[in-house]
Design an enzyme around this catalytic site. Structure first.
Site, PDB file in Angstrom:
ATOM      1  N   GLU B  60       0.808  -1.211   0.000  1.00  0.00           N
ATOM      2  CA  GLU B  60       0.000   0.000   0.000  1.00  0.00           C
ATOM      3  C   GLU B  60       0.846   1.268   0.000  1.00  0.00           C
ATOM      4  OE1 GLU B  60      -0.550  -2.697   1.801  1.00  0.00           O
ATOM      5  OE2 GLU B  60      -2.477  -3.378   1.031  1.00  0.00           O
ATOM      6  N   HIS B 129     -11.350  -5.783   8.592  1.00  0.00           N
ATOM      7  CA  HIS B 129     -12.150  -5.500   7.385  1.00  0.00           C
ATOM      8  C   HIS B 129     -13.351  -4.639   7.749  1.00  0.00           C
ATOM      9  CE1 HIS B 129     -10.130  -9.385   6.702  1.00  0.00           C
ATOM     10  NE2 HIS B 129     -10.028  -9.015   5.452  1.00  0.00           N
TER      11      HIS B 129
HETATM   12  C1  LIG Z   1      -1.896  -5.038   4.089  1.00  0.00           C
HETATM   13  C2  LIG Z   1      -2.930  -5.843   3.395  1.00  0.00           C
HETATM   14  N1  LIG Z   1      -3.287  -5.536   2.125  1.00  0.00           N
HETATM   15  C3  LIG Z   1      -4.240  -6.233   1.495  1.00  0.00           C
HETATM   16  C4  LIG Z   1      -4.871  -7.273   2.117  1.00  0.00           C
HETATM   17  C5  LIG Z   1      -5.982  -8.040   1.395  1.00  0.00           C
HETATM   18  N2  LIG Z   1      -5.556  -9.423   1.076  1.00  0.00           N
HETATM   19  C6  LIG Z   1      -5.837 -10.446   1.893  1.00  0.00           C
HETATM   20  S1  LIG Z   1      -5.162 -11.884   1.372  1.00  0.00           S
HETATM   21  C7  LIG Z   1      -4.521 -11.143  -0.017  1.00  0.00           C
HETATM   22  C8  LIG Z   1      -3.714 -11.951  -0.974  1.00  0.00           C
HETATM   23  C9  LIG Z   1      -2.504 -12.568  -0.333  1.00  0.00           C
HETATM   24  O1  LIG Z   1      -1.862 -13.437  -1.219  1.00  0.00           O
HETATM   25  P1  LIG Z   1      -0.606 -14.278  -0.794  1.00  0.00           P
HETATM   26  O2  LIG Z   1       0.303 -13.455   0.047  1.00  0.00           O
HETATM   27  O3  LIG Z   1      -0.032 -14.881  -2.002  1.00  0.00           O
HETATM   28  O4  LIG Z   1      -1.193 -15.411   0.174  1.00  0.00           O
HETATM   29  P2  LIG Z   1      -2.229 -16.578  -0.187  1.00  0.00           P
HETATM   30  O5  LIG Z   1      -3.592 -16.013   0.043  1.00  0.00           O
HETATM   31  O6  LIG Z   1      -2.007 -16.982  -1.580  1.00  0.00           O
HETATM   32  O7  LIG Z   1      -1.948 -17.669   0.781  1.00  0.00           O
HETATM   33  C10 LIG Z   1      -4.848  -9.784  -0.043  1.00  0.00           C
HETATM   34  C11 LIG Z   1      -4.470  -8.842  -1.104  1.00  0.00           C
HETATM   35  C12 LIG Z   1      -4.481  -7.559   3.442  1.00  0.00           C
HETATM   36  N3  LIG Z   1      -5.038  -8.567   4.140  1.00  0.00           N
HETATM   37  N4  LIG Z   1      -3.517  -6.849   4.052  1.00  0.00           N
END
Ligand SMILES: Cc1ncc(C[n+]2csc(CCOP(=O)(O)OP(=O)(O)O)c2C)c(N)n1
Ligand SMILES: [Mg+2]
Lengths: 410, 337
Positions: B60, B129
């Site tokens: 972000e 959230h």
């Molecule tokens: C700081 C932040 N930004 C955005 C999110 C929203 N978000 C939750 S999970 C996710 C994707 C994460 O992907 P990854 O790190 O590859 O983990 P995976 O879900 O594939 O295990 C996002 C963008 C968040 N939880 N925290």
């Protein structure tokens, strides 16, 4: 005057999208057993190539081959199979409970079970994991009570977290499972701090940090690598590369780098890249990194290569952004199937026993779910008391919170 | 005119600006091919191409940092932060950079950027959230803060924000995306297609920043509200029979103080409602301003009904949310004082 063509912005895109044929042809998979096994006190310069390879133990015929084989005895392997199958059965049950309105949200780790389970089996009591929401296998492999986990999912009166946290955001100090934050990346660097504390106090405990491929983009990921590189604390820096971050393919997080493991090289950290669907490889490499950390040789960065078979969460629909059948085209197979085949080849397992164990585990999960539901569900209650939310904001409740709680009338 | 929900109205605002102005670009996590986890950018990449609508890494501070750089170049970036709860890594870029760039460079460089983020509870999102951290932005010199309550305003305010030459924090109450949710979580929400404010003009129009709207005229008490709380206040007024004048602030900064002052001087009473925590919330600022401008017209102490000073809980979401019962009780307290 020199003429320059107008610039254009490069935006990475996956090679396939819904409607296309899944394509992993560019994904290079070294042969099982082909990557060497260095001594644990090896320096980063000597193993830079390991950040580009993939350590694998199980070959196509289910045999354990190469220098990373031979680490796991039958008993441990059978236990690991059981924990993986239990994790999968647990996920299936909780996912269904969410669909039935018994809770608000769920996240599976389908296809990634080997990583958390085998890693936990390589750790010791007292070590601390700083997990993401997709490492329920850590708790299951620690034999954390299923009913307690389920009560957290149901946010019911038996939830040890008092209903405060969303489903899957477990916390268990006793099981070496740090409280999960919903904010990605934050805990990666905290794990480094925990490991620094262990070193400061002359302890022998180690920390294990977890992050997804997508979240390696966060600032805190880089802070973690920096601090790990400067103070060399006993920490394992795990990246679970399951190819996807919600709808975003891993190319948006890696950029020009080929692998996530190479991220660590710029920090001078030892980095390994491993087949995350190969239970034996995960266990052997985890053991290696654990031993290295515990003997004060410092951090190890590990990229676990796997695939997110399920949706991101119960709120997600992957058919909107990737081919439906991409998971079946994933060339590294299913971790449970692969370990099962290996154990059959070893002569300590059979299809019949597998089916039997599966049924047994489903019964165990069903019984646990029934017991958990006797404490309520989010849909039906009973819920933890509303009073709960005012507790633990501080150690002692300040007057303004006491006033607010009174106003609420609880 | 078209019937739109708030998601469609927000998307339409970006569509209009992307179409009108080549300097407008849209980016954030999952906003490109997929169209955003709330679908607000669905179809925009297909229409305007990858170099104008694209996915970013999960970072972000980078999202806002590159927006500041693009803005300094002369673009009008619209950055999406997936949930307001995830804006904190970007806080430094917003507070120390975007907000002050004009001032510290004597106007040589500016930040004509819009940072969109869904906010508010009501979806069992727990502590990460559900937040509405508006006060963390209204407290900062150099930022404008907008928080619409309906599709018509959302489109007009978003276009105004994109066209504004200063950085704008644009909150989207996610519980309002599909309908005017009034806090009665046990009842179905009327969709925007059945609500007058779901009538959204096609093409370009603006709702100017800094103008509040009166949602309900009344003579007993002035209610200052924004976002979801506008509809909660309407429900509370209906249920208590108190003749409240409900002001939807729409823009928190700049603030339409004239309209607030005129209303409070008319009713002599004031209730302030918001979903965020109480202490140092934006309600405290509003309360101080009302006191400073209307003191001699006040017949009762100003009241505030807000979220409690705790993290947003998961299971106890509806005990936390300041629903119609709590707002109704607040109305009665101001009337009886
Ligand atoms: C700081 C932040 N930004 C955005 C999110 C929203 N978000 C939750 S999970 C996710 C994707 C994460 O992907 P990854 O790190 O590859 O983990 P995976 O879900 O594939 O295990 C996002 C963008 C968040 N939880 N925290
Ligand atoms: Mg991922």
């Amino acid at each position: 005057m020199t003429y320059y063509k107008p610039l254009s912005l490069y935006v990475p895109e996956p090679s396939v999208r819904p409607g296309d044929k899944p394509d992993f042809s560019k994904f290079a998979i070294p042969k099982a057993g082909s990557v060497r096994r260095p001594e644990i006190d090896v320096s980063e310069e000597e193993i830079r190539d390991l950040a580009y390879g993939i350590i694998r133990v199980l070959n196509r015929d289910g045999e354990a081959v190469g220098p990373w084989a031979g680490v796991m005895d039958d008993e441990t392997a059978l236990k690991g199979l059981r924990y993986m199958m239990k994790t999968r059965a647990y996920d299936a049950r909780m996912q269904k409970a969410q669909r039935q309105g018994k809770t608000s949200f769920y996240m599976q780790c389908l296809g990634e079970e080997a990583i958390a389970v085998a890693h936990q089996m390589a750790l010791s009591p007292g070590d601390m994991n700083f997990p993401t929401y997709r490492q329920q296998g850590l708790l299951i492999a620690r034999e954390h009570p299923l009913v307690e986990m389920m009560c957290q999912i149901y946010s019911n009166s038996g939830d040890v977290l008092g209903g405060r946290q969303m489903p899957v955001m477990y916390s268990s100090r006793d099981s070496g499972f740090f409280s999960i934050s919903g904010n990605l990346g934050t805990q990666y660097v905290q794990a480094v701090g925990w490991a620094m504390a262990s070193a400061i106090k002359g302890d022998t405990k180690i920390a294990s940090a977890w992050i997804g491929d997508g979240a390696t983009a966060s600032n805190d990921f880089h802070s973690a690598l920096l601090y790990a590189s400067v103070y060399r604390p006993p920490v394992i820096l795990n990246v679970v590369n399951n190819q996807w971050a919600i709808s975003t393919f891993q190319g948006i997080a890696t950029g020009q780098s080929v692998t996530f493991a190479t991220r660590a090289l710029g920090y001078g950290l030892n980095a390994l890249r491993v087949d995350g669907n190969d239970f034996l490889a995960v266990y052997a490499v985890s053991k290696w990194a654990v031993e290295r950390a515990r003997r004060n040789f410092g951090p190890t960065f590990i990229e676990w290569v796997t695939y997110r078979v399920g949706a991101h969460s119960s709120s997600d629909d992957p058919s909107k952004y990737r081919p439906l059948d991409e998971s079946s085209a994933w060339p590294m197979g299913d971790p449970i199937e692969r370990l099962k085949n290996h154990l059959i080849v070893r002569g300590v397992w059979s299809d019949d026993r597998h089916v039997q164990l599966d049924a047994e585990l489903h019964d165990e999960i069903r019984d646990a779910a029934k017991e958990a539901e006797s404490h309520g569900t989010l849909g039906q209650g009973p819920a933890p008391s509303a009073k709960e939310m005012f507790e633990d904001v501080f150690k002692e409740m300040p007057p303004h919170l006491r006033r607010q709680r009174q106003q609420m009338g609880v | 005119m078209a019937r739109m929900n708030m998601i469609e109205a927000i998307r339409d605002a970006m569509d209009v600006k992307l179409g009108q102005d080549d300097d407008v670009v849209v980016f954030g996590e999952d906003v490109g091919y997929f169209g955003g986890v709330f679908r607000c950018t669905d179809g925009l990449q297909r229409k305007y191409g990858k170099s104008r609508v694209f996915d970013t890494p999960i970072n972000e501070s980078g999202i806002v940092g590159v927006a500041v750089g693009m803005g300094a170049y002369g673009l009008r970036p619209i950055a999406e932060v997936q949930f307001a709860d995830y804006v904190y890594p970007a806080y430094d870029q917003i507070v120390s950079e975007a907000a002050r760039l004009r001032h510290r460079s004597h106007g040589q460089f500016t930040s004509p950027i819009t940072i969109r983020m869904p906010c508010g509870g009501g979806i069992f999102g727990g502590q990460t959230h559900s937040q509405t951290p508006e006060a963390l932005f209204t407290h900062v010199a150099g930022l404008k803060t907008v928080l619409p309550s309906n599709p018509y305003d959302a489109k007009g305010l978003l276009i105004a924000s994109i066209e504004d030459d200063d950085p704008v924090i644009f909150f989207e109450p996610k519980r309002l995306y599909n309908g005017p949710f009034d806090g009665h979580h046990d009842r179905p929400v009327t969709p925007w297609s059945k609500h007058a404010l779901g009538d959204v003009p096609e093409g370009h129009y603006v709702v100017p920043l800094g103008e509040a709207a009166i949602r309900r005229e009344g003579s007993d008490v002035t209610v200052l509200a924004y976002g979801t709380m506008v509809f909660v206040a309407q429900a509370a007024a209906a249920e208590t029979g108190i003749d409240a004048e409900i002001i939807d602030l729409r823009t928190l900064l700049p603030l339409d103080l004239d309209r607030i002052e005129a209303s409070v001087k008319k009713t002599g009473r004031c209730l302030i409602v918001h979903e965020a925590t109480f202490t140092s919330g934006y309600g405290a600022e509003l309360s101080a301003l009302v006191q400073e401008t209307c003191f001699y017209h006040l017949e009762a102490p100003i009241e505030r009904v807000t979220g409690w000073d705790t993290p947003y809980p998961h299971a106890q979401e509806w005990d936390y949310f300041p629903g119609p019962a709590r707002v109704g009780a607040g109305l009665k307290r101001v009337m009886e004082a």
